[in-house]
Write a protein that holds these residues in place. Structure first.
Motif, mmCIF file in Angstrom:
data_model
loop_
_atom_site.group_PDB
_atom_site.id
_atom_site.type_symbol
_atom_site.label_atom_id
_atom_site.label_comp_id
_atom_site.label_asym_id
_atom_site.label_seq_id
_atom_site.Cartn_x
_atom_site.Cartn_y
_atom_site.Cartn_z
ATOM 1 N N UNK A 304 2.284 -9.862 -1.790
ATOM 2 C CA UNK A 304 1.807 -9.625 -0.435
ATOM 3 C C UNK A 304 2.384 -8.315 0.087
ATOM 4 N N UNK A 305 1.504 -7.349 0.316
ATOM 5 C CA UNK A 305 1.895 -6.055 0.880
ATOM 6 C C UNK A 305 1.024 -5.857 2.119
ATOM 7 N N UNK A 306 1.456 -6.391 3.283
ATOM 8 C CA UNK A 306 0.552 -6.511 4.433
ATOM 9 C C UNK A 306 0.283 -5.222 5.196
ATOM 10 N N UNK A 307 1.000 -4.155 4.912
ATOM 11 C CA UNK A 307 0.840 -2.932 5.700
ATOM 12 C C UNK A 307 0.838 -1.713 4.796
ATOM 13 N N UNK A 308 -0.227 -0.922 4.848
ATOM 14 C CA UNK A 308 -0.253 0.320 4.089
ATOM 15 C C UNK A 308 0.863 1.241 4.529
ATOM 16 N N UNK A 309 1.194 1.204 5.820
ATOM 17 C CA UNK A 309 2.243 2.069 6.334
ATOM 18 C C UNK A 309 3.616 1.783 5.785
ATOM 19 N N UNK A 310 3.814 0.599 5.198
ATOM 20 C CA UNK A 310 5.101 0.252 4.587
ATOM 21 C C UNK A 310 4.937 -0.159 3.128
ATOM 22 N N UNK A 311 3.891 0.344 2.492
ATOM 23 C CA UNK A 311 3.576 -0.095 1.137
ATOM 24 C C UNK A 311 4.654 0.279 0.128
ATOM 25 N N UNK A 312 5.250 1.450 0.263
ATOM 26 C CA UNK A 312 6.313 1.842 -0.664
ATOM 27 C C UNK A 312 7.523 0.936 -0.507
ATOM 28 N N UNK A 313 7.945 0.731 0.727
ATOM 29 C CA UNK A 313 9.089 -0.127 0.994
ATOM 30 C C UNK A 313 8.858 -1.528 0.442
ATOM 31 N N UNK A 314 7.706 -2.102 0.749
ATOM 32 C CA UNK A 314 7.461 -3.498 0.389
ATOM 33 C C UNK A 314 7.247 -3.695 -1.108
ATOM 34 N N UNK A 315 6.566 -2.759 -1.783
ATOM 35 C CA UNK A 315 6.385 -2.937 -3.222
ATOM 36 C C UNK A 315 7.721 -2.824 -3.949
ATOM 37 N N UNK A 316 8.622 -2.006 -3.425
ATOM 38 C CA UNK A 316 9.948 -1.879 -4.040
ATOM 39 C C UNK A 316 10.781 -3.137 -3.844
ATOM 40 N N UNK A 317 10.532 -3.879 -2.770
ATOM 41 C CA UNK A 317 11.182 -5.174 -2.586
ATOM 42 C C UNK A 317 10.610 -6.222 -3.525
ATOM 43 N N UNK A 318 9.307 -6.144 -3.770
ATOM 44 C CA UNK A 318 8.577 -7.259 -4.361
ATOM 45 C C UNK A 318 8.309 -7.127 -5.850
ATOM 46 N N UNK A 319 8.506 -5.938 -6.421
ATOM 47 C CA UNK A 319 8.124 -5.709 -7.813
ATOM 48 C C UNK A 319 9.177 -4.836 -8.478
ATOM 49 N N UNK A 320 9.692 -5.302 -9.582
ATOM 50 C CA UNK A 320 10.708 -4.559 -10.332
ATOM 51 C C UNK A 320 10.081 -4.001 -11.605
ATOM 52 N N UNK A 321 9.767 -2.711 -11.650
ATOM 53 C CA UNK A 321 9.090 -2.151 -12.820
ATOM 54 C C UNK A 321 9.944 -2.145 -14.072
ATOM 55 N N UNK A 322 11.234 -2.383 -13.936
ATOM 56 C CA UNK A 322 12.096 -2.412 -15.109
ATOM 57 C C UNK A 322 12.092 -3.777 -15.809
ATOM 58 N N UNK A 323 11.634 -4.810 -15.111
ATOM 59 C CA UNK A 323 11.617 -6.136 -15.729
ATOM 60 C C UNK A 323 10.235 -6.773 -15.757
ATOM 61 N N UNK A 324 9.289 -6.211 -15.006
ATOM 62 C CA UNK A 324 7.939 -6.772 -14.938
ATOM 63 C C UNK A 324 6.975 -5.776 -15.561
ATOM 64 N N UNK A 325 6.315 -6.172 -16.645
ATOM 65 C CA UNK A 325 5.462 -5.254 -17.398
ATOM 66 C C UNK A 325 3.998 -5.297 -16.968
ATOM 67 N N UNK A 326 3.681 -6.073 -15.948
ATOM 68 C CA UNK A 326 2.288 -6.190 -15.518
ATOM 69 C C UNK A 326 1.799 -4.891 -14.883
#
Length: 478
Positions: A304-326
């Motif tokens: 859930x990334x409810x705001x484009x204005x905070x998309x960078x902040x929220x994706x960094x909270x919600x998705x770890x590219x070092x452990x999630x390969x999706x």
């Protein structure tokens, strides 16, 4: 001289383009990773980007210095200060205190201003067409409007021990020897604005002056009295939570962020393609709708990334590219909007957005579990082992929370799952202030396999309900 301020409200981050209008050459300081904005600005003003510089090894965003240098052929300048442990791991020109970058009539002089980080540089800017002395300072994360760069991030985010005290002492010295020695008229252009976690009380003004900060900043009285301990105590008190992804940013920025090169536009996926990818976990959906629409039904496991204005902040909270390969697929109206989400994501090193869908039609959906404020007590009585989790910041939690709630900020929950209950039937009941941060955190935890119930309306709704329950007693007392 041309000075352009490029501000990213998502991360409250500022970069600068400084140009000589005689020779049409420019310096870019602290660029973000989606670099087209700098190329467009330079073209708009008929300038060539001839140098790219960093103030320090950033923790809150992934630097675009290498990216911009590669795209333009301009040299990269980074700090050579701070000792062996704080040297960059990629090829760049090293600057130490007093070194200069010259572009036509413009001179940028590096000043070593440690405290926020040991290697931190600020840049004094002299416009040689008008003056022989500096009129501006690009202060990075040293001095902000009304505040200072926090010295505790290395402890909070990078796993170091007690570096905050030495950093605070360094900040005191840097202010005394490198900032307050400047004339009052020197204009200060900082690296962050209000909302950044790099300080606790950063002002919203885009710039300030040495004289204004000397007279009105909270720290001014301590410097005037040469009160180092009073300065340290006030500086370290009440610093906000540092997001967990800061550790990854610090490490990647030191080693050198991966180069993106020419990026592909996100492609439109069919519902069948996305369904297959969700099933085999090679794809993850980013649901960009408002929280109330997500609560009405979303794809199981969607972020859930409810705001484009905070998309960078929220994706960094919600998705770890070092452990999630999706690879990520974003819910967006069109390819252009999806690409904007991609721009935000790469600012925090999430580079795997490959496509988009324009609706959830044809996809399986489910309704996230919610509990009303009135039903919370009953649920807790039925499930006493459930964890009531406040995902707001420490200061918000301390100011008032639901009784019995533990605190772990939304920027940390995915990366501190060892602090959450696990096992069949053990739930997390989560809330923030109004619901947006909680939606981000709850969806990330569900994707990670946790059973999460969201408090509907979060703390604000609970506080209104609780106040209403106490009104009859208050009336009787009157």
């Amino acid at each position: 001289m041309l000075l352009e301020r490029i501000y990213d409200p998502d991360l409250s981050q500022t970069s600068y383009l400084i140009g000589c209008q005689v020779e049409n050459v420019a310096l870019v300081v602290d660029p973000r990773r989606d670099i087209q904005v700098y190329l467009d600005l330079a073209a708009q003003h008929g300038m060539t980007i001839a140098a790219v510089a960093e103030t320090h090894i950033h923790a809150d965003f992934l630097s675009g210095a290498r990216e911009l240098s590669t795209a333009t052929g301009a040299p990269t300048y980074v700090s050579g200060e701070g000792g062996e442990d704080w040297q960059y791991g990629f090829e760049a020109e090293r600057l130490v205190d007093g070194d200069t970058i010259t572009l036509g009539n413009i001179t940028a002089t590096a000043r070593h201003t440690p405290g926020h980080t040991p290697e931190h540089l600020s840049y004094l800017i002299t416009d040689g067409a008008f003056a022989q002395e500096p009129g501006y300072i690009l202060s990075g994360d040293f001095v902000f409007s009304g505040d200072l760069g926090r010295p505790d991030l290395l402890d909070e985010a990078a796993g170091m021990q007690d570096t905050r005290f030495e950093g605070a002492k360094q900040l005191f010295t840097s202010l005394k020897n490198a900032f307050l020695t400047l004339p009052d008229h020197v204009q200060v252009f900082p690296g962050h604005g209000a909302g950044s976690a790099c300080g606790k009380a950063i002002g919203a003004l885009p710039s300030t002056t040495v004289g204004y900060e000397r007279k009105f900043a909270w720290w001014a009285k301590h410097l005037a009295a040469d009160d180092e301990q009073g300065f340290i105590d006030q500086l370290l008190d009440g610093q906000p939570d540092a997001h967990a992804y800061f550790a990854r940013m610090k490490r990647q920025n030191k080693d050198g962020p991966a180069l993106l090169g020419e990026r592909r536009a996100p492609r439109l996926l069919t519902a069948d393609e996305l369904s297959r990818g969700l099933e085999d976990q090679t794809l993850a959906l980013v649901d960009t709708r408002p929280v109330d629409q997500v609560h009405a039904g979303t794809v199981p496991g969607a972020l859930s990334i409810p705001s484009l204005g905070q998309a960078a902040t929220h994706i960094a909270w919600a998705f770890d590219p070092e452990s999630d390969e999706a690879d990520l697929v974003v819910l967006a109206d069109d390819a252009q909007t999806a690409a904007v989400y991609g721009d935000h994501f790469v600012r925090v090193g999430v580079d795997t957005l490959i496509g988009y869908v324009s609706s959830l039609e044809g996809l399986p959906t489910s309704v996230p579990q919610l509990v009303s404020p009135a039903g919370l007590a009953r649920l807790r009585a039925e499930e006493p082992d459930a964890l009531l989790l406040d995902v707001r910041n420490r200061s918000e939690h301390a100011a008032g929370t639901v009784p019995g709630a533990e605190q772990l900020s939304a920027g940390k929950v995915l990366f501190h799952q060892d602090e959450l209950p696990t096992g069949q039937g053990r739930r997390v009941i989560s809330f923030c202030q109004t619901g947006m941060r909680n939606s981000v955190a709850a969806a990330a935890l569900r994707r990670a396999g946790h059973d999460v119930v969201e408090l509907d309306g979060s703390y604000s709704a609970w506080a209104r309900w609780d106040a209403a329950q106490n009104e009859p007693a208050a009336e009787e007392m009157r």
